[in-house]
Scaffold this active site. Structure first.
Site, PDB file in Angstrom:
ATOM      1  N   ILE A  30       0.808  -1.175   0.242  1.00  0.00           N
ATOM      2  CA  ILE A  30       0.015  -0.143   0.047  1.00  0.00           C
ATOM      3  C   ILE A  30       0.894   1.276   0.016  1.00  0.00           C
ATOM      4  O   ILE A  30       0.286   2.366  -0.384  1.00  0.00           O
ATOM      5  CB  ILE A  30      -1.076  -0.096   1.377  1.00  0.00           C
ATOM      6  CG1 ILE A  30      -2.230   0.881   0.669  1.00  0.00           C
ATOM      7  CG2 ILE A  30      -0.441   0.477   2.406  1.00  0.00           C
ATOM      8  CD1 ILE A  30      -3.191   0.212  -0.113  1.00  0.00           C
ATOM      9  N   HIS A  93       6.541 -11.731   5.088  1.00  0.00           N
ATOM     10  CA  HIS A  93       6.315 -11.151   3.920  1.00  0.00           C
ATOM     11  C   HIS A  93       7.676 -11.086   3.197  1.00  0.00           C
ATOM     12  O   HIS A  93       8.520 -10.465   3.446  1.00  0.00           O
ATOM     13  CB  HIS A  93       5.542  -9.843   3.858  1.00  0.00           C
ATOM     14  CG  HIS A  93       5.964  -8.840   5.014  1.00  0.00           C
ATOM     15  ND1 HIS A  93       5.847  -8.819   6.139  1.00  0.00           N
ATOM     16  CD2 HIS A  93       6.479  -7.738   4.591  1.00  0.00           C
ATOM     17  CE1 HIS A  93       6.155  -7.881   6.640  1.00  0.00           C
ATOM     18  NE2 HIS A  93       6.868  -7.051   5.704  1.00  0.00           N
TER      19      HIS A  93
END
Ligand code: 5GP
Length: 130
Positions: A30, A93
């Site tokens: 994001i 991640h």
């Protein structure tokens, strides 16, 4: 409490999804460093990447390879850089970052911002190449 990324996988928090299979999930960061910056995660919530089971760690990398090839086709670049930090979100991640130059990989760089429509277009371009 579930991590923010587990809530994304569960569909409780929206994301710009790139791909998923039974064990792994890919979505746009994001706060992207460059266009196409994607995160790849195991659906199972494990904070530290080196605590993953061997086959899960291997599978995550094979999944990342598939995403990286699609990113490179969608956004021509020198190569896809790969980084693991996990200083902010305690759910493993891998950052996959299309690189034109070494400094594109500096996490201290200012982040880009896109409109929801632009994010969706970026995710769709990568998905088209899968
Ligand atoms: P790290 O844990 O690797 O230091 O940083 C976490 C990364 O996850 C950052 O690049 C940040 O922009 C991204 N991130 C944090 N929260 C969200 C979120 O809710 N959605 C998405 N798509 N990315 C996020």
């Amino acid at each position: 409490m579930a991590s923010i990324f587990s809530r994304i996988v569960a569909g409780e928090i929206p994301c710009y999804k790139v791909a998923e299979d039974d064990r792994f999930f890919a979505f746009l960061d994001i706060n992207p460093m460059v266009k196409g910056h994607t995160l790849v995660i195991p659906k199972r919530e494990v904070d530290y990447i080196f605590d993953l089971e061997d086959d899960e760690l291997a599978g995550l990398h094979l999944f990342a390879k598939r995403i990286a090839k699609a990113q490179k086709a969608a956004f021509p670049c020198q190569r896809i850089g790969m980084a693991v930090l996990g200083m902010e979100v305690p759910h493993t991640h891998i950052h996959l970052i299309p690189l034109q130059k070494e400094s594109d990989m500096l996490f201290s760089n200012p982040k880009l911002s896109f409109t929801p429509e632009e994010f969706e277009e970026i995710a769709a371009k990568i998905r088209e190449q899968l």
